[in-house]
Design a protein around this motif. Sequence first.
Motif, mmCIF file in Angstrom:
data_model
loop_
_atom_site.group_PDB
_atom_site.id
_atom_site.type_symbol
_atom_site.label_atom_id
_atom_site.label_comp_id
_atom_site.label_asym_id
_atom_site.label_seq_id
_atom_site.Cartn_x
_atom_site.Cartn_y
_atom_site.Cartn_z
ATOM 1 N N LEU A 56 0.811 -1.226 0.000
ATOM 2 C CA LEU A 56 0.000 0.000 0.000
ATOM 3 C C LEU A 56 0.839 1.269 0.000
ATOM 4 C CD1 LEU A 56 -2.771 -1.000 2.557
ATOM 5 C CD2 LEU A 56 -3.107 -0.530 0.127
ATOM 6 N N GLU A 57 2.116 1.119 0.296
ATOM 7 C CA GLU A 57 2.947 2.316 0.400
ATOM 8 C C GLU A 57 3.167 2.955 -0.970
ATOM 9 O OE1 GLU A 57 6.881 1.735 1.948
ATOM 10 O OE2 GLU A 57 7.198 3.898 2.150
ATOM 11 N N LEU A 58 2.992 4.270 -0.979
ATOM 12 C CA LEU A 58 3.248 5.022 -2.207
ATOM 13 C C LEU A 58 4.755 5.130 -2.394
ATOM 14 C CD1 LEU A 58 2.114 6.764 -4.527
ATOM 15 C CD2 LEU A 58 2.278 8.710 -3.004
ATOM 16 N N ARG A 59 5.234 4.640 -3.493
ATOM 17 C CA ARG A 59 6.665 4.681 -3.771
ATOM 18 C C ARG A 59 6.910 5.644 -4.918
ATOM 19 N NH1 ARG A 59 8.211 -0.180 -1.096
ATOM 20 N NH2 ARG A 59 6.183 -1.163 -1.166
ATOM 21 N N TYR A 60 7.930 6.394 -4.738
ATOM 22 C CA TYR A 60 8.290 7.309 -5.815
ATOM 23 C C TYR A 60 9.401 6.678 -6.631
ATOM 24 C CZ TYR A 60 5.541 10.657 -3.209
ATOM 25 O OH TYR A 60 4.518 11.283 -2.564
ATOM 26 N N GLU A 61 9.020 5.819 -7.528
ATOM 27 C CA GLU A 61 10.017 5.222 -8.406
ATOM 28 C C GLU A 61 10.439 6.290 -9.406
ATOM 29 O OE1 GLU A 61 10.645 1.755 -8.498
ATOM 30 O OE2 GLU A 61 9.270 1.242 -6.864
ATOM 31 N N PRO A 62 11.738 6.419 -9.630
ATOM 32 C CA PRO A 62 12.142 7.422 -10.616
ATOM 33 C C PRO A 62 11.594 7.077 -11.993
ATOM 34 C CG PRO A 62 14.059 6.326 -9.637
ATOM 35 C CD PRO A 62 12.848 5.690 -9.054
ATOM 36 N N GLN A 63 11.190 8.059 -12.728
ATOM 37 C CA GLN A 63 10.711 7.811 -14.092
ATOM 38 C C GLN A 63 11.291 8.864 -15.034
ATOM 39 O OE1 GLN A 63 6.509 8.443 -14.495
ATOM 40 N NE2 GLN A 63 6.502 10.274 -13.225
#
Length: 351
Positions: A207-214
């Motif tokens: 459920l954790e919002l992850r900020y994957e680089p894009q």
Amino acid sequence: MYKVMIFIDGTWLYRTLPRLAEQSGKGEFKIDYGVLPKVVARELADRLGVDYAGIDVVRNHIFASLPTNYDHLDEGLITRQNEFYTLLREDYHYETELFNIDFRGRRVRQADRDPGDNFQPREKCVDIALASKMLYQAAMPFGMDIAAVVLGDRDFTPVLQTVRQLGKRVLLVSVRSSCAQELADPEDRERVKDYDTLWMDDHIDELELRYEPQWLECQSPEHVGERAFQTTYRPRRGEPVYCDACRSAYSQRRSSGASAGYQEEESEYGPQAGLPTIGETLEGVVEFKKEEKGYGFVTTDDGISFFFHLSDLEDLDFESLEEGQEVLFEVKTLPVGGKAGAAQNVRPMEE
Ligand SMILES: [Zn+2]
């Protein structure tokens, strides 16, 4: 096909998430609201023994409160809250029902208020709105089969019981440390649910919002070279994105542009020339008023803007105050960079 509607008590969730984060040893924890309905659907499919495709989450409702008439020190906090609900509505297609709570000029977080202040914001609207919307949907023929409720307060016991009496099923989604005994009870003596509770605690990684680089492309017209750059920043839909270099160039230009008038005078007459002083009485007009938030801005003839909160008004009524109205005020703080100063004792022009 099972039609599912999700009902979230946003006030409870807002209170609960930091605790959940703490328990799981995560510092900063944000929930991914795009993932939440998927987890609900999958867990329901599991409990029903059907295929994931057999679960149709038709709607997500979130009910929450928004402070009004708060201390203007909380402006940033409230702006972020507002942005969050806009994101839920526009990007994630949640139905958001927000209710104003009058903070009577106080700080929003209790920890920031005077310890002797026993002010309690009234936020019962949220519970009742959630309950009535859920009952309405439960009573509608062909409305929904299953209500997935994200909450933990015992006040919801009767409404969950009634939804079940109407022949609809209830999945409780909650957090162990923030769930009332009656609701959490594995034996379900209160008859509030049809399935084992979905504990968010057990799905925290998912459920954790992850900020994957894009990879994004810089859209600045002044950009030089290869436009693709990597970032963890998630732009809102339609929001132009700039690379770091273009963004810092832009903000530098902006902050020098905003005070350009003074910079010219600065070089000619010294640093403070042309700027008012703290406590100075100035004339201005009400430039802008944010009705539902209880604040506004006054602007002087020289084009300097000052923030005011409704508690800064004297012999003036916030509601009847009009944009364009001429006022007198004293300078509380001076503008800094591109940020407006603050006004106090905002009062009618003397006749
Ligand atoms: Zn760029």
